[in-house]
Design an enzyme around this catalytic site. Sequence first.
Site, PDB file in Angstrom:
ATOM      1  N   GLY A  21       0.808  -1.208   0.000  1.00 11.44           N
ATOM      2  CA  GLY A  21       0.000   0.000   0.000  1.00 11.44           C
ATOM      3  C   GLY A  21       0.841   1.259   0.000  1.00 11.44           C
ATOM      4  N   ARG A  88      -0.833  -8.634  -3.460  1.00 14.70           N
ATOM      5  CA  ARG A  88      -0.845  -7.555  -2.471  1.00 14.70           C
ATOM      6  C   ARG A  88      -0.004  -7.996  -1.291  1.00 14.70           C
ATOM      7  NH1 ARG A  88      -2.489  -3.934   1.256  1.00 14.70           N
ATOM      8  NH2 ARG A  88      -3.699  -4.701   3.035  1.00 14.70           N
ATOM      9  N   GLU A 182      -8.358  -3.233   1.218  1.00 16.79           N
ATOM     10  CA  GLU A 182      -8.131  -3.374  -0.223  1.00 16.79           C
ATOM     11  C   GLU A 182      -8.474  -4.725  -0.842  1.00 16.79           C
ATOM     12  OE1 GLU A 182      -5.792  -0.226   1.552  1.00 16.79           O
ATOM     13  OE2 GLU A 182      -5.464  -2.365   1.858  1.00 16.79           O
ATOM     14  N   ASP A 205      -1.805  -4.469  13.443  1.00 22.85           N
ATOM     15  CA  ASP A 205      -2.679  -3.981  14.512  1.00 22.85           C
ATOM     16  C   ASP A 205      -3.527  -5.137  15.026  1.00 22.85           C
ATOM     17  OD1 ASP A 205      -2.769  -0.699  14.081  1.00 22.85           O
ATOM     18  OD2 ASP A 205      -2.472  -1.813  12.222  1.00 22.85           O
TER      19      ASP A 205
END
EC number: 2.4.2.1
Length: 234
Positions: A21, A88, A182, A205
């Site tokens: 990202g 990704r 995403e 997180d």
Amino acid sequence: MSTPHINSKKDDFSDIVLMPGDPVRAKYIAEKYLSNFVQVNDTRLMLAYTGFYKNRKISIMSHGIGIPSASLYTRELIIEFNVKKIIRIGTCGAVRDDIKLRDIVISMGASTDSKVNRIRFNDHDFAAIADFDMIYNIVSISKKMKIKVSIGNFFTTDSFYNDDKKMLNILKKYNIIGVDMETAGIYGVASELKVQALSICTVSDHITNKEFLSSKERESSFNDMIELALESVL
């Protein structure tokens, strides 16, 4: 052929693109892992690089934050630059107690609170899933590299800041392995345009435990995930 968002030539990209990202992470990956790399895009500071990893031509390009940005860049890469395989390599949140910070998680599929896939699927639910061969290959490589990975379903959300406890409980109930912004969009674009896609993330997180990595740690502490993705495309 350049687009309004990618100022590159037709052959500037490999047919395989790894997509973090963050543009800073794209630069980090190119500098650390690629040989003879060149920068092929800086429009809107969405950095892209093409070089070689163990003699395999690879491109790295950031996709930004959220489904609209990621969908835009993946679509243009596929249509205008003949990209056939997208991975990704990003960060995600966790809600399950058995998933910890820095764990690597692989998305088999992704549900979403966005309407993007309903828009493309005549307002019906669309099963946004990864390419099976890519999942099989990366799991096989992870075993050879002795890198622990967990596989499951993602939840892709439009809202980064959301304290909806009811929704968190639903995510846990349905055994969601990662929360990002995403994956469902990327899988939808890939399915529509008939290319391969996979999302592999490092947990940055833990939403329910309120634990997180610093911005500096997010930039450069995900080497296992990056190396796993690179090895899987050789």
